[in-house]
Design an enzyme around this catalytic site. Structure first.
Site, PDB file in Angstrom:
ATOM      1  N   LYS A  76       0.859  -1.178   0.000  1.00 43.34           N
ATOM      2  CA  LYS A  76       0.000   0.000   0.000  1.00 43.34           C
ATOM      3  C   LYS A  76       0.898   1.232   0.000  1.00 43.34           C
ATOM      4  CE  LYS A  76      -3.805   2.185   2.592  1.00 43.34           C
ATOM      5  NZ  LYS A  76      -4.726   2.082   3.744  1.00 43.34           N
ATOM      6  N   SER A 151      -9.852   2.510   3.052  1.00 40.47           N
ATOM      7  CA  SER A 151      -8.938   3.193   2.175  1.00 40.47           C
ATOM      8  C   SER A 151      -7.991   2.282   1.388  1.00 40.47           C
ATOM      9  CB  SER A 151      -8.095   4.166   3.004  1.00 40.47           C
ATOM     10  OG  SER A 151      -7.230   3.476   3.874  1.00 40.47           O
ATOM     11  N   SER A 175     -10.251   0.259   7.246  1.00 42.43           N
ATOM     12  CA  SER A 175      -9.611   0.325   5.926  1.00 42.43           C
ATOM     13  C   SER A 175      -8.925  -0.950   5.435  1.00 42.43           C
ATOM     14  CB  SER A 175      -8.592   1.464   5.892  1.00 42.43           C
ATOM     15  OG  SER A 175      -9.246   2.704   5.846  1.00 42.43           O
TER      16      SER A 175
END
Lengths: 484, 95
Positions: A76, A151, A175
């Site tokens: 990420k 997210s 998330s």
């Protein structure tokens, strides 16, 4: 090759049936073919990946290496990677090349894993749909008109579309779990403090926690094993031993006590979602678990409390982005105040600015007690609800999200509507507990996720409970059409 | 509770965020909605509750008072918007 789990790939790599270079090339080719449609990766590190793969093959050839040696992964874009752009989904960091590696990145490098690239995300991890990213929204591989969740939307879409066997992710209010649910994959948010936050760009420091996303609980166990553990560079890192997560996977769950919070099955929960969650619970009963209703009476306060605490911490953390030392700087500032204001005003997107302003407001003189202190007191009540529940049951189960993935653009006009989509995940972060989301069926063509919440540092049990379900179901092995 | 445009301007100043006049009405509306949402907290009496600042009851660790970082100024300044002779440059503050 791309449909195999890490456990299977690792076996094949160690037996020298495949090489890491071949495996890495396979995924790089798939990324090139599909990323245009999904926007899951913001950076692809092909050259470095192949160099890491060659190094992994050399280790494997000598009979060395562990379960992750030669395994390609996606990071990420919130984890700092030395020499590779780390944007956090923001224009503010569009030019930022981190001068050091996050502990999580360092640990995967040490384990011999191969980094394929960096995945798209909501700007500074603030969002539930991946639509706040400076680099544009990610599409859900199961339905390109749907959001992947957020997210960690890029990581979830990449794993679901088989553009990586696994990815890292972070969870401040859901998330990891919500995008895992919306994309039909498996994700675990560990106990606060279990995985180092060093080099993981901070959003809300008393809530943020990194964890893995993969297709199965078995793979998550391998990944978490590499990520978890004490790190002196993170002042809130938990200094306690890490158990073997894989060792507990096959334990029987006969007699497991499952609590179903009645507040998680009330108004607002999609009927079809409720049916799928009930079906999953039935499956657990067949495996010998017992089920009882419990109550988490302060559940309805979790979203309001979160939207005081998270913005307050965010307004403080994001004050470091000032256009002076790194990141975006506005053109031709006329004085220092103009430099700060325009660099931040132009560098941050609308949602990030909203949260910074909410945080600034609740911490400002005259409002601190009414908002911030009040929220901290309610946080205690929410946490005490879980303590009470875990004196009666071993794990808590319910839906990860109230609905399956919603449409792109559906909730972008009203932030509050978007915030409410995290209603079942947020309380877990406030309490600091570990929780997972695992695939539990489909509503139409869009996946549904079962959430499993555990007691502090009980990740091994969560993974065991998830693995036992995945042994008798096949939701986790379904592949979205077009990505087979 | 509803915020006024002047509240948003004040908050934006405190947060050092440039917000254009054109964007202010949307911030007034959205921030008011968020403040209304968090206002739901007031329904609960918390007089005798101890605030919880952190999820884990842990004490801050101590370490020996020794230098552990090395000087990496050049490396860190390589990503700065504007530097000169080892210092970060900003518009003139003192006349």
């Amino acid at each position: 090759m791309h449909t195999k789990t890490i456990a299977e790939l690792s076996h094949a790599l160690h037996k020298r049936e495949i090489s890491s270079v071949e495996l890495t090339r396979t995924f790089i080719e798939r990324i090139k073919r599909h990323n245009g449609a999904l926007n899951a990766y913001v950076t692809v590190t092909e050259e470095q990946a192949l160099a890491q793969a060659r190094a992994a093959d050399a280790r494997l050839k000598k009979g060395e290496g562990g379960p992750l040696t030669g395994i390609p992964l996606a990071q990420k874009d919130i984890f700092c990677t030395q020499g590779v752009k780390t944007t956090c989904g923001s224009k503010m960091l569009d030019n930022f090349i981190a001068p050091y590696d996050a502990t999580t990145v360092e640990r995967f490098n040490h384990a011999g894993a191969v980094m394929l690239g960096k995945t798209n995300m909501d700007e500074f991890a603030m969002g539930s749909s991946n639509e706040t990213s400076f680099y544009g929204p990610v599409k859900n591989p199961w339905d390109l008109s749907a959001v992947p969740g957020g997210s960690s939307g890029g990581s979830a879409a990449a794993v679901a579309a088989r553009l990586a066997p696994a990815a890292t992710s972070t969870d401040t209010g859901g998330s990891i779990r919500q995008p895992a649910a919306l994309c039909g994959i498996t994700g675990i948010k560990p106990t606060y403090g279990r995985v180092s936050r060093y080099g993981m760009i901070a959003f809300a420091s008393s809530l943020d926690q990194g964890g893995p996303m993969a297709r199965t609980a078995e793979d998550c166990a391998l990944l978490l094993q590499a990520m978890a553990g004490f790190d002196a560079r993170d002042s809130t890192s938990a200094d306690r031993p890490v158990p073997s997560y894989s060792a507990a996977l096959n334990d029987s769950i006969k007699g497991l006590k499952i609590g179903l919070p009645k507040e998680y099955f009330g108004a607002g929960l999609d009927k079809k979602m409720a049916q799928l969650i009930e079906a999953a619970i039935k499956e657990y009963e067949k495996l010998g678990a017992t089920v009882q209703e419990i109550s988490l009476p302060n559940t309805h306060l979790a979203v309001p409390v979160y939207y005081v605490i998270a913005p307050a911490e965010c307004s403080s953390n994001l004050s470091r982005f000032d256009g002076v030392r790194f990141g975006y700087r506005c053109k031709a500032p006329k004085d220092l105040e103009d430099l700060y204001k325009r660099s931040r005003g132009e560098g941050f997107g609308a949602e990030v600015k909203r949260r910074i302003m909410v945080g600034t407001y609740v911490l400002s003189a005259g409002y601190y007690d009414a908002y911030y202190l009040k929220a901290q007191k309610l946080r205690r009540l929410i946490s005490d609800d879980f303590k009470q529940a875990f004196s009666e049951v071993d794990v808590i189960m319910g839906p990860t999200a109230p609905t399956a993935a919603f449409n792109l653009g559906e909730k972008t006009d009203d932030p509050v509507t978007m915030y409410l989509s995290d209603i079942y995940t947020i309380a877990v972060n406030l309490a600091g507990l570990p929780a997972m989301s695992i695939p539990a069926g489909f509503i139409g063509q869009r996946p549904a996720g079962l959430q499993i919440i555990g007691n502090y540092f009980d990740e091994a049990r969560l993974l065991n409970v998830a693995h036992q379900y995945q042994k008798v179901t096949d939701w986790h092995s379904r592949v979205p059409v077009g990505f087979e | 509770m509803s915020l006024q445009p002047s509240d948003v301007e004040k908050i934006a100043h405190l947060a050092r965020l440039a917000v254009s006049e054109q964007d202010t009405p949307a911030y007034v509306r959205n921030l008011s909605n968020i403040i209304d949402l968090v206002g739901q907290m007031n329904a609960v009496d918390t007089t005798h509750v101890t605030p919880m600042a952190h999820p884990l009851d842990m004490a801050a660790r101590l370490r020996p008072d020794a230098v552990t970082e090395i000087n990496q100024r050049e490396r860190f300044q390589a990503i700065a918007p504007e530097v000169d002779a080892g210092v970060y440059l900003v518009p003139k503050v003192i006349e």
